[in-house]
Write a protein that holds these residues in place. Structure first.
Motif, PDB file in Angstrom:
ATOM      1  N   GLU A   8       0.831  -1.199   0.000  1.00 56.50           N
ATOM      2  CA  GLU A   8       0.000   0.000   0.000  1.00 56.50           C
ATOM      3  C   GLU A   8       0.868   1.252   0.000  1.00 56.50           C
ATOM      4  O   GLU A   8       2.026   1.237   0.426  1.00 56.50           O
ATOM      5  N   ASN A   9       0.273   2.329  -0.544  1.00 61.98           N
ATOM      6  CA  ASN A   9       0.895   3.658  -0.514  1.00 61.98           C
ATOM      7  C   ASN A   9       2.327   3.658  -1.044  1.00 61.98           C
ATOM      8  O   ASN A   9       3.222   4.284  -0.478  1.00 61.98           O
ATOM      9  N   ARG A  10       2.531   2.943  -2.149  1.00 63.15           N
ATOM     10  CA  ARG A  10       3.866   2.942  -2.748  1.00 63.15           C
ATOM     11  C   ARG A  10       3.788   2.461  -4.189  1.00 63.15           C
ATOM     12  O   ARG A  10       2.780   1.910  -4.630  1.00 63.15           O
ATOM     13  N   GLU A  11       4.897   2.663  -4.906  1.00 64.41           N
ATOM     14  CA  GLU A  11       5.022   2.193  -6.279  1.00 64.41           C
ATOM     15  C   GLU A  11       6.127   1.148  -6.331  1.00 64.41           C
ATOM     16  O   GLU A  11       7.214   1.353  -5.779  1.00 64.41           O
ATOM     17  N   THR A  32       0.803   1.086  -6.807  1.00 61.67           N
ATOM     18  CA  THR A  32       1.011   0.989  -8.248  1.00 61.67           C
ATOM     19  C   THR A  32       2.102  -0.040  -8.510  1.00 61.67           C
ATOM     20  O   THR A  32       3.201   0.061  -7.953  1.00 61.67           O
ATOM     21  N   LEU A  33       1.779  -1.027  -9.342  1.00 63.47           N
ATOM     22  CA  LEU A  33       2.766  -2.010  -9.782  1.00 63.47           C
ATOM     23  C   LEU A  33       3.049  -1.757 -11.254  1.00 63.47           C
ATOM     24  O   LEU A  33       2.121  -1.731 -12.073  1.00 63.47           O
ATOM     25  N   ARG A  34       4.316  -1.572 -11.605  1.00 62.14           N
ATOM     26  CA  ARG A  34       4.723  -1.364 -12.998  1.00 62.14           C
ATOM     27  C   ARG A  34       5.685  -2.464 -13.427  1.00 62.14           C
ATOM     28  O   ARG A  34       6.676  -2.722 -12.753  1.00 62.14           O
ATOM     29  N   ASP A  56       1.350  -2.756 -17.213  1.00 61.26           N
ATOM     30  CA  ASP A  56       2.311  -3.602 -17.930  1.00 61.26           C
ATOM     31  C   ASP A  56       2.810  -4.754 -17.063  1.00 61.26           C
ATOM     32  O   ASP A  56       4.003  -5.105 -17.088  1.00 61.26           O
ATOM     33  N   CYS A  57       1.909  -5.345 -16.302  1.00 54.65           N
ATOM     34  CA  CYS A  57       2.267  -6.456 -15.421  1.00 54.65           C
ATOM     35  C   CYS A  57       1.839  -7.791 -16.030  1.00 54.65           C
ATOM     36  O   CYS A  57       0.948  -7.853 -16.876  1.00 54.65           O
ATOM     37  N   THR A  58       2.481  -8.861 -15.581  1.00 54.22           N
ATOM     38  CA  THR A  58       2.050 -10.219 -15.889  1.00 54.22           C
ATOM     39  C   THR A  58       1.417 -10.797 -14.636  1.00 54.22           C
ATOM     40  O   THR A  58       2.025 -10.773 -13.560  1.00 54.22           O
ATOM     41  N   ILE A  59       0.196 -11.309 -14.773  1.00 53.90           N
ATOM     42  CA  ILE A  59      -0.557 -11.820 -13.632  1.00 53.90           C
ATOM     43  C   ILE A  59      -0.803 -13.308 -13.862  1.00 53.90           C
ATOM     44  O   ILE A  59      -1.490 -13.692 -14.815  1.00 53.90           O
ATOM     45  N   GLN A  60      -0.219 -14.128 -13.008  1.00 51.18           N
ATOM     46  CA  GLN A  60      -0.287 -15.581 -13.160  1.00 51.18           C
ATOM     47  C   GLN A  60      -1.100 -16.180 -12.021  1.00 51.18           C
ATOM     48  O   GLN A  60      -0.766 -15.985 -10.852  1.00 51.18           O
ATOM     49  N   ALA A  61      -2.154 -16.913 -12.369  1.00 54.41           N
ATOM     50  CA  ALA A  61      -2.913 -17.662 -11.369  1.00 54.41           C
ATOM     51  C   ALA A  61      -2.358 -19.083 -11.330  1.00 54.41           C
ATOM     52  O   ALA A  61      -2.444 -19.812 -12.315  1.00 54.41           O
ATOM     53  N   LYS A  62      -1.782 -19.469 -10.198  1.00 53.56           N
ATOM     54  CA  LYS A  62      -1.173 -20.799 -10.100  1.00 53.56           C
ATOM     55  C   LYS A  62      -2.229 -21.889 -10.004  1.00 53.56           C
ATOM     56  O   LYS A  62      -2.038 -22.995 -10.496  1.00 53.56           O
ATOM     57  N   GLY A  63      -3.351 -21.585  -9.337  1.00 53.29           N
ATOM     58  CA  GLY A  63      -4.480 -22.504  -9.277  1.00 53.29           C
ATOM     59  C   GLY A  63      -5.685 -21.815  -9.887  1.00 53.29           C
ATOM     60  O   GLY A  63      -5.569 -20.758 -10.501  1.00 53.29           O
ATOM     61  N   GLU A  64      -6.858 -22.408  -9.732  1.00 47.76           N
ATOM     62  CA  GLU A  64      -8.070 -21.772 -10.236  1.00 47.76           C
ATOM     63  C   GLU A  64      -8.465 -20.639  -9.290  1.00 47.76           C
ATOM     64  O   GLU A  64      -8.722 -20.867  -8.110  1.00 47.76           O
ATOM     65  N   LEU A  65      -8.503 -19.430  -9.807  1.00 47.65           N
ATOM     66  CA  LEU A  65      -8.831 -18.256  -9.000  1.00 47.65           C
ATOM     67  C   LEU A  65     -10.316 -17.950  -9.181  1.00 47.65           C
ATOM     68  O   LEU A  65     -10.754 -17.596 -10.273  1.00 47.65           O
ATOM     69  N   LYS A  66     -11.078 -18.090  -8.103  1.00 43.85           N
ATOM     70  CA  LYS A  66     -12.532 -18.007  -8.201  1.00 43.85           C
ATOM     71  C   LYS A  66     -13.075 -16.731  -7.560  1.00 43.85           C
ATOM     72  O   LYS A  66     -12.641 -16.324  -6.487  1.00 43.85           O
TER      73      LYS A  66
END
Length: 204
Positions: A8-11, A32-34, A56-66
């Motif tokens: 929180e409250n950071r980049e 903020t995630l860059r 410009d992030c890559t978001i990987q779900a390792k299992g099924e994200l419900k």
């Protein structure tokens, strides 16, 4: 006691963040995630998306994200991989959301499996969607009457299509994984594909 882990409250730029079992994670407020890689190894009940931006992030779900609601986050230029079921993307302005930053732009879901995922208030022309066996209905709420005229197999028409008129008008797309929804609604992926082929506003 399960630890609370706050971003929180950071980049944060160019880092790999692994959210693994054993913690309760909070993204936001004001994060903020860059160009980060976000690896989600926890169930959605352990992940709280408060508010912030992923750029410009890559978001990987390792299992099924419900049943995760991304509508409190601004997502731009992100790539999603893994299995997402019942997730909401985009922007929904509700009475408790007005101070939050949500949205979806230039994101790539082509490497993800989407099932019962909804998109709100975003320009789907900027979004890359997965192909068959996933399929996406564009502007389903606006096209509900047209879609009700189709002869759908199994219980797909009664459960999915008849419910469209109850959805919010700002829902601009609805994505499914054909084998998963077919199994639930007494049909087959092949029968669904036959009904979908040739329809306007379908991506598969």
């Amino acid at each position: 006691m399960t630890p609370n882990i706050h971003y929180e409250n950071r980049e944060i730029e160019g880092e790999r963040l692994e959210l693994s079992k054993g913690g309760i994670y909070w993204l936001g407020p004001n994060v903020t995630l860059r160009r980060c890689t976000l690896v989600l190894g926890v169930a959605s009940r352990w992940l709280n998306l408060v508010s912030g931006q992923l750029i410009d992030c890559t978001i990987q779900a390792k299992g099924e994200l419900k049943n995760l609601r991304w509508t409190t986050m601004g997502l731009k230029g992100c790539r999603f991989t893994g299995r997402f079921t019942g997730n909401d993307f985009g922007f929904r302005e509700e009475h408790f959301d007005k101070w939050r930053l949500g949205g979806l732009e230039d994101c790539d879901f082509s490497g993800a499996r989407l099932d019962a995922c909804r998109f709100y208030g975003c320009d789907m022309r900027t979004v890359r969607l997965p192909r068959w066996p996933c399929f996406t209905l564009l502007e389903p709420r606006r096209r509900a009457a047209e879609l009700r005229c189709v002869e759908w197999p199994g219980r797909f028409g009664r459960v999915v299509i008849e419910d469209l008129v109850e959805q919010e008008e700002i829902m601009v797309a609805l994505a499914y994984h054909a084998p998963a929804i077919a199994e639930q609604l007494d049909t087959t992926a092949e029968e669904l594909r036959a009904a979908l082929e040739g329809l306007a506003g379908v991506i598969m």
